[in-house]
Design an enzyme around this catalytic site. Structure first.
Site, PDB file in Angstrom:
ATOM      1  N   GLY A 109     -25.514   1.389   3.302  1.00  0.00           N
ATOM      2  CA  GLY A 109     -24.548   2.433   2.196  1.00  0.00           C
ATOM      3  C   GLY A 109     -24.910   1.331   0.902  1.00  0.00           C
ATOM      4  O   GLY A 109     -24.743   0.838  -0.489  1.00  0.00           O
ATOM      5  N   VAL A 117     -20.825  -0.087  -4.785  1.00  0.00           N
ATOM      6  CA  VAL A 117     -20.700  -1.353  -4.598  1.00  0.00           C
ATOM      7  C   VAL A 117     -22.180  -1.889  -3.603  1.00  0.00           C
ATOM      8  O   VAL A 117     -23.005  -1.992  -4.371  1.00  0.00           O
ATOM      9  CB  VAL A 117     -19.680  -1.929  -3.700  1.00  0.00           C
ATOM     10  CG1 VAL A 117     -20.049  -3.534  -3.414  1.00  0.00           C
ATOM     11  CG2 VAL A 117     -18.305  -1.651  -3.841  1.00  0.00           C
ATOM     12  N   LYS A 149       0.605  -1.134   0.323  1.00  0.00           N
ATOM     13  CA  LYS A 149       0.521   0.194  -0.435  1.00  0.00           C
ATOM     14  C   LYS A 149       0.524   0.949  -0.573  1.00  0.00           C
ATOM     15  O   LYS A 149       2.200   1.243   0.450  1.00  0.00           O
ATOM     16  CB  LYS A 149      -1.125  -0.319   1.460  1.00  0.00           C
ATOM     17  CG  LYS A 149      -2.552   0.250   0.985  1.00  0.00           C
ATOM     18  CD  LYS A 149      -3.349   0.046   0.373  1.00  0.00           C
ATOM     19  CE  LYS A 149      -4.678   0.319   0.259  1.00  0.00           C
ATOM     20  NZ  LYS A 149      -5.342  -0.193  -0.227  1.00  0.00           N
ATOM     21  N   GLY A 164     -23.384   3.620  -1.787  1.00  0.00           N
ATOM     22  CA  GLY A 164     -22.521   3.686  -2.646  1.00  0.00           C
ATOM     23  C   GLY A 164     -22.101   2.785  -4.309  1.00  0.00           C
ATOM     24  O   GLY A 164     -23.110   2.036  -4.422  1.00  0.00           O
TER      25      GLY A 164
HETATM   26  P1  NAD Z   1     -18.755   4.627  -1.464  1.00  0.00           P
HETATM   27  O1  NAD Z   1     -18.533   5.278  -0.996  1.00  0.00           O
HETATM   28  O2  NAD Z   1     -19.421   5.246  -2.608  1.00  0.00           O
HETATM   29  O3  NAD Z   1     -20.221   4.075  -0.403  1.00  0.00           O
HETATM   30  C1  NAD Z   1     -20.402   4.365   0.348  1.00  0.00           C
HETATM   31  C2  NAD Z   1     -21.827   4.868   1.152  1.00  0.00           C
HETATM   32  O4  NAD Z   1     -22.090   4.644   2.007  1.00  0.00           O
HETATM   33  C3  NAD Z   1     -22.523   6.305   0.692  1.00  0.00           C
HETATM   34  O5  NAD Z   1     -23.161   6.196  -0.418  1.00  0.00           O
HETATM   35  C4  NAD Z   1     -22.227   6.765   2.192  1.00  0.00           C
HETATM   36  O6  NAD Z   1     -23.607   7.933   1.801  1.00  0.00           O
HETATM   37  C5  NAD Z   1     -22.823   5.555   2.553  1.00  0.00           C
HETATM   38  N1  NAD Z   1     -22.779   5.903   4.251  1.00  0.00           N
HETATM   39  C6  NAD Z   1     -21.833   6.686   4.548  1.00  0.00           C
HETATM   40  N2  NAD Z   1     -22.140   6.644   5.890  1.00  0.00           N
HETATM   41  C7  NAD Z   1     -23.135   5.705   6.293  1.00  0.00           C
HETATM   42  C8  NAD Z   1     -23.807   5.842   7.311  1.00  0.00           C
HETATM   43  N3  NAD Z   1     -23.378   5.859   8.849  1.00  0.00           N
HETATM   44  N4  NAD Z   1     -24.675   4.891   7.008  1.00  0.00           N
HETATM   45  C9  NAD Z   1     -25.479   4.521   6.105  1.00  0.00           C
HETATM   46  N5  NAD Z   1     -24.491   4.672   4.706  1.00  0.00           N
HETATM   47  C10 NAD Z   1     -23.335   5.495   5.212  1.00  0.00           C
HETATM   48  O7  NAD Z   1     -17.527   3.608  -1.417  1.00  0.00           O
HETATM   49  P2  NAD Z   1     -17.331   2.237  -2.057  1.00  0.00           P
HETATM   50  O8  NAD Z   1     -16.846   2.068  -2.696  1.00  0.00           O
HETATM   51  O9  NAD Z   1     -19.763   1.906  -2.238  1.00  0.00           O
HETATM   52  O10 NAD Z   1     -17.692   1.084  -0.979  1.00  0.00           O
HETATM   53  C11 NAD Z   1     -17.834   1.062  -0.011  1.00  0.00           C
HETATM   54  C12 NAD Z   1     -17.406  -0.164   1.292  1.00  0.00           C
HETATM   55  O11 NAD Z   1     -16.769  -1.425   1.255  1.00  0.00           O
HETATM   56  C13 NAD Z   1     -15.724   0.671   1.909  1.00  0.00           C
HETATM   57  O12 NAD Z   1     -15.663   0.437   3.196  1.00  0.00           O
HETATM   58  C14 NAD Z   1     -14.746   0.566   1.015  1.00  0.00           C
HETATM   59  O13 NAD Z   1     -13.504   0.210   1.247  1.00  0.00           O
HETATM   60  C15 NAD Z   1     -15.135  -1.149   0.919  1.00  0.00           C
HETATM   61  N6  NAD Z   1     -14.582  -1.371  -0.567  1.00  0.00           N
HETATM   62  C16 NAD Z   1     -14.980  -1.336  -1.309  1.00  0.00           C
HETATM   63  C17 NAD Z   1     -14.581  -1.408  -2.948  1.00  0.00           C
HETATM   64  C18 NAD Z   1     -15.001  -1.252  -4.407  1.00  0.00           C
HETATM   65  O14 NAD Z   1     -14.750  -1.730  -5.677  1.00  0.00           O
HETATM   66  N7  NAD Z   1     -15.393   0.379  -4.443  1.00  0.00           N
HETATM   67  C19 NAD Z   1     -13.624  -2.639  -3.277  1.00  0.00           C
HETATM   68  C20 NAD Z   1     -13.190  -3.476  -1.865  1.00  0.00           C
HETATM   69  C21 NAD Z   1     -14.268  -3.010  -0.405  1.00  0.00           C
END
Ligand code: NAD
Length: 348
Positions: free
Chosen positions: A171, A175, A76, A173
């Site tokens: 959440g 994913v 990292k 987001g």
């Molecule tokens: P993102 O930032 O697109 O989505 C996160 C979502 O969570 C947002 O919609 C945000 O508004 C919401 N959120 C924030 N605080 C909240 C709360 N207290 N209650 C409910 N919702 C809340 O992130 P992402 O890319 O979808 O990733 C989500 C998680 O998965 C992160 O922890 C990330 O590290 C992990 N992750 C993502 C990937 C990837 O490919 N994107 C891969 C592995 C792990």
């Protein structure tokens, strides 16, 4: 510093200070191949905090890569975001030169605070980059892996398909929203929450999801609780509220501390270890970097089904929490006497 490296079992730390760039690359374990991991670009209270973060995250990447069966080590990068004005293009150009100087021992990718255009800038200086506007977003692969993982957990714990089960997603987001779409198409009932109302309204109108407040999501009666927002959401308080059979979400580091895995196990809840079920994004980054096409990448992501099945079976037969089983499997691959052949898990 060496004591700290020993604690995190990190093999190498590389530093670069040039102009606006203060960066550290932590390489945890390169047994399976060159380290692959994102580049975090955020403000840190101190240099030591930045170094600790790089080491902690690199450690996690080794475990994720080992169980995702990709030929990558764990690494990292952390760039300390300068306070005040700075030349972003210049900073990432210098970071690209730093990555190039490591001659392929570390392949970088997007992470908190970095963008596709930062990755494109890196590409002008180095080939050791696995994210760019040409390669695309890993989130759909993560969401695909999540669907496969939830299906595997439901088959194991409930002996049925996804049709008719209820999933509570925390959440929506990149994913979470795609996962919601997949689950809706598979016939699941959805309960959702997000701090962003636009996202919950979309899920309500498109997937007939029941929307609840962000503090109410834990106590919902459901089959699967899927944390897809922030890390650290599973603590003593939230766990005691849960009313589900399975926890399976994509958020990294869902457990506030490792011992909670035991508590969840004792409660009879099946926990799909976060770094296994969310590995689709890493598989995407590694596979696309190695020139695989979409079909091949999906085949690679689908392999997480076998890994999860193995973890669930061993957890049940040994009566040990899934997280501990996963860590043990990863450590056998990373440190075992047998050479890790074909990134396979037969040795386990
Ligand atoms: P993102 O930032 O697109 O989505 C996160 C979502 O969570 C947002 O919609 C945000 O508004 C919401 N959120 C924030 N605080 C909240 C709360 N207290 N209650 C409910 N919702 C809340 O992130 P992402 O890319 O979808 O990733 C989500 C998680 O998965 C992160 O922890 C990330 O590290 C992990 N992750 C993502 C990937 C990837 O490919 N994107 C891969 C592995 C792990």
């Amino acid at each position: 510093m060496f004591t700290s490296m020993h604690t995190h079992t990190v093999q190498e730390l590389h530093f670069c200070q040039k102009g606006p760039l203060n960066a550290v690359v932590a390489l945890h374990n390169l047994r399976l191949g060159p380290a692959l991991g994102g580049c975090r670009f955020i403000e840190y209270a101190s240099e030591l905090d930045a170094i600790e973060d790089a080491m902690r995250l690199a450690h996690g990447m080794s475990y994720k890569a080992a169980l995702a069966r990709v030929p990558q080590g764990g690494g990292k990068a952390v760039i300390m975001k300068p306070k005040g004005e700075f030349d972003r293009a210049e900073l990432f150009k210098l970071f690209g030169q730093f990555i190039q100087s490591l001659e392929g021992r570390y392949i970088t990718a997007m992470d908190s605070g970095t963008t596709v255009s930062d990755m494109d800038m890196l590409r002008t200086q180095t080939t050791f980059v696995s994210s760019s506007s040409n390669i695309g977003d890993p989130s759909p692969s993560t969401a695909h892996g999540m669907l496969i993982g939830i299906e595997t957990a439901v088959r194991f714990a409930m002996k049925q398909s996804l049709r008719g089960i209820t999933v509570a997603i925390q959440g929506l987001g990149h994913v979470g929203l795609t996962l919601a779409r997949h689950l809706h198409e598979a016939g699941c009932q959805l309960i959702v929450c997000d701090v962003d109302e636009k996202k919950t309204q979309l899920a309500q109108s498109q997937f007939s999801a029941k929307v609840v407040g962000v503090h109410e999501i834990y106590q919902q009666t459901c089959d699967v609780f899927s944390p897809c927002g922030l890390g650290g959401v599973l603590n003593e308080t939230t766990i005691s509220l849960l009313n589900c059979k399975i926890i399976a979400g994509c958020a990294n580091n869902q457990l506030a501390h490792d011992d909670l895995a035991e508590r969840i196990h004792e409660m009879g809840i099946l926990y799909a270890p976060d770094y296994v079920i969310n590995s689709g994004g890493l598989v995407f980054a590694s596979s696309s970097y190695r020139g695989m096409n979409t079909h091949q990448i999906l085949t690679e992501v689908n392999k997480l089904k076998d890994t999860l099945d193995k973890i669930f079976v061993l957890s049940k037969s040994k009566n040990v929490a899934c997280n501990f089983i996963a860590n043990e499997m990863a450590e056998k691959i990373l440190y075992g006497a047998e050479p890790a052949k074909d990134w396979m898990l037969e040795a386990i």
